[in-house]
Write a protein that holds these residues in place. Structure first.
Motif, short mmCIF file in Angstrom:
data_model
loop_
_atom_site.label_atom_id
_atom_site.label_comp_id
_atom_site.label_asym_id
_atom_site.label_seq_id
_atom_site.Cartn_x
_atom_site.Cartn_y
_atom_site.Cartn_z
N ARG A 4 2.80 73.51 -40.13
CA ARG A 4 2.78 72.82 -38.85
C ARG A 4 1.36 72.34 -38.62
O ARG A 4 0.47 72.65 -39.41
N VAL A 5 1.14 71.61 -37.56
CA VAL A 5 -0.19 71.04 -37.29
C VAL A 5 -0.70 71.54 -35.96
O VAL A 5 0.00 71.48 -34.95
N THR A 14 0.08 77.04 -42.38
CA THR A 14 1.39 77.48 -42.86
C THR A 14 2.11 78.30 -41.78
O THR A 14 1.48 79.00 -41.00
N GLU A 15 3.44 78.19 -41.78
CA GLU A 15 4.23 78.86 -40.75
C GLU A 15 4.18 80.38 -40.86
O GLU A 15 4.51 81.08 -39.90
N LEU A 16 3.78 80.88 -42.00
CA LEU A 16 3.59 82.31 -42.17
C LEU A 16 2.12 82.57 -42.47
O LEU A 16 1.51 81.90 -43.30
N GLY A 17 1.55 83.54 -41.76
CA GLY A 17 0.13 83.84 -41.92
C GLY A 17 -0.08 85.26 -42.42
O GLY A 17 0.72 86.17 -42.14
N GLN A 282 11.50 84.56 -37.42
CA GLN A 282 11.82 83.17 -37.14
C GLN A 282 11.95 82.84 -35.65
O GLN A 282 11.87 81.67 -35.27
N PHE A 283 12.14 83.85 -34.81
CA PHE A 283 12.30 83.58 -33.38
C PHE A 283 11.15 82.79 -32.77
O PHE A 283 11.37 81.75 -32.12
N PRO A 284 9.88 83.20 -32.94
CA PRO A 284 8.81 82.41 -32.32
C PRO A 284 8.75 80.97 -32.82
O PRO A 284 8.33 80.07 -32.08
N LEU A 285 9.17 80.75 -34.07
CA LEU A 285 9.09 79.41 -34.65
C LEU A 285 10.14 78.45 -34.07
O LEU A 285 10.12 77.26 -34.39
#
Length: 334
Positions: A4-5, A14-17, A282-285
């Motif tokens: 994401r940006v 990245t969507e996972l950190g 995945q909920f917060p995303l």
């Protein structure tokens, strides 16, 4: 891995950190070799966002992370660390200040949210990490959970003094985004009234169990183009281990009402064939203002497991069921 940006800086993330508290020996000791292997394993899975802090192992996490990332391409990497604590060498024969970190480095932590303190902390972090710039710099633990009745005075110092230092670092281009890294989203809501922050990292309070943040604050962030990072999506463990797994909740034993709620969540998960940890990640995303979910990663097996949960396909009907049963508030899916 999807990216994401960040809204204001335009930097991809990245969507996972990778949460680097674990390689700072949070709750258990790890070797330098194990820390290096964990970072390499995450990198091989596509993770490009790495978060650390001086607090983690009293500088141990930053030193290990900097070494592990030293030969990785800087332009592919998104890096965040924190300010608000200075590290001072312990006096001879003084006991280690572990603060939950096993075998921490021999430094004493000292809270300092002043202009000079923030500048010093930032420079120290650059040296430990071996870099010249940071993608995201966060004021750490400026919340009731950590500071108790001392928060009011520290918050005022941070907004009137420390923020000025962070703003200057952003203007100089050595930091791309500035914000808070806290355990309570309410601190971020208050901070938005005080200063021009770009982002916030919220831990333990953007989860399937604790999602009051979605009532108004996520909409406020979207309106102001403020990015969110959701850390600790498992609420310290219970959403990863489940109701029967004796997982912690906010770093302590889960109370009966929380266990009952987890049992209810597990029932919905069973109906739709969704692993509870996958739903937790995945909920917060589901919210566009959330740019990444940060999880502790300390071994290849755990990293593969986290990535698997992140990639697990979850039907829209599952989220609708959680809304219908009042586990989460209404949110647009897809």
């Amino acid at each position: 891995m999807k990216t994401r940006v960040m809204d204001r800086s335009g930097t991809p993330i990245t969507e996972l950190g990778f949460g680097a508290a674990g390689i700072g020996n949070l709750f258990r000791s790890a070797t330098n070799t194990e820390a290096q292997a964990a970072v390499n394993a995450a990198w091989s899975q596509g993770v490009r966002y790495y978060d650390t802090a001086p607090h983690y192992g009293a500088g141990l996490s930053e030193r290990r992370l900097g070494l592990a990332l030293h030969e990785k391409p800087r332009d592919e990497l998104f890096l965040s660390t924190k300010v608000g604590r200075l590290l001072r060498p312990l006096e001879k024969n003084a006991p280690l200040e572990d603060a939950g970190f096993v075998g921490a480095a021999p430094f004493k932590r000292h809270y300092d949210y002043t202009y000079d303190g923030v500048m010093r902390a930032f420079e120290d972090s650059l040296q430990r990490l071996g870099v010249t710039d940071i993608d995201m710099l966060l004021m750490h633990d400026l919340d009731v959970f950590t500071q108790g009745d001392k928060l009011s005075g520290l918050f005022r110092t941070a907004m009137e003094s420390g923020f000025r230092a962070m703003s200057e670092l952003r203007d100089q281009g050595v930091v791309k985004a500035i914000g808070l890294g806290v355990n309570e989203w309410q601190a971020c809501d208050r901070a938005l009234d005080e200063a021009d922050f770009d982002c916030f990292m919220v831990a333990n309070c953007f989860t399937l169990l604790e999602n009051g943040i979605t009532e108004n604050f996520t909409a406020r962030c979207s309106q102001k183009e403020v990015s969110l990072i959701a850390a600790a999506p498992f609420n310290s463990g219970i959403l990863a281990k489940g109701a029967a797994g004796a997982g912690h909740y906010f770093y302590d034993a889960a109370p009966p009402e929380v266990i009952d709620k987890v049992i209810g969540l597990e029932k919905v998960c069973s109906e739709y064939g969704v692993p509870l940890p996958a739903a937790a990640i995945q909920f917060p995303l589901l919210y566009p203002c959330v740019k990444s979910v940060v999880i502790g990663m300390t071994s290849d097996a755990r990293i593969q497991q986290n990535v698997g949960w992140y990639e697990h396909a979850i039907p829209a009907e599952f989220w609708q069921a959680l809304m219908d049963r009042n586990y989460i508030r209404p949110v647009t899916i897809g």
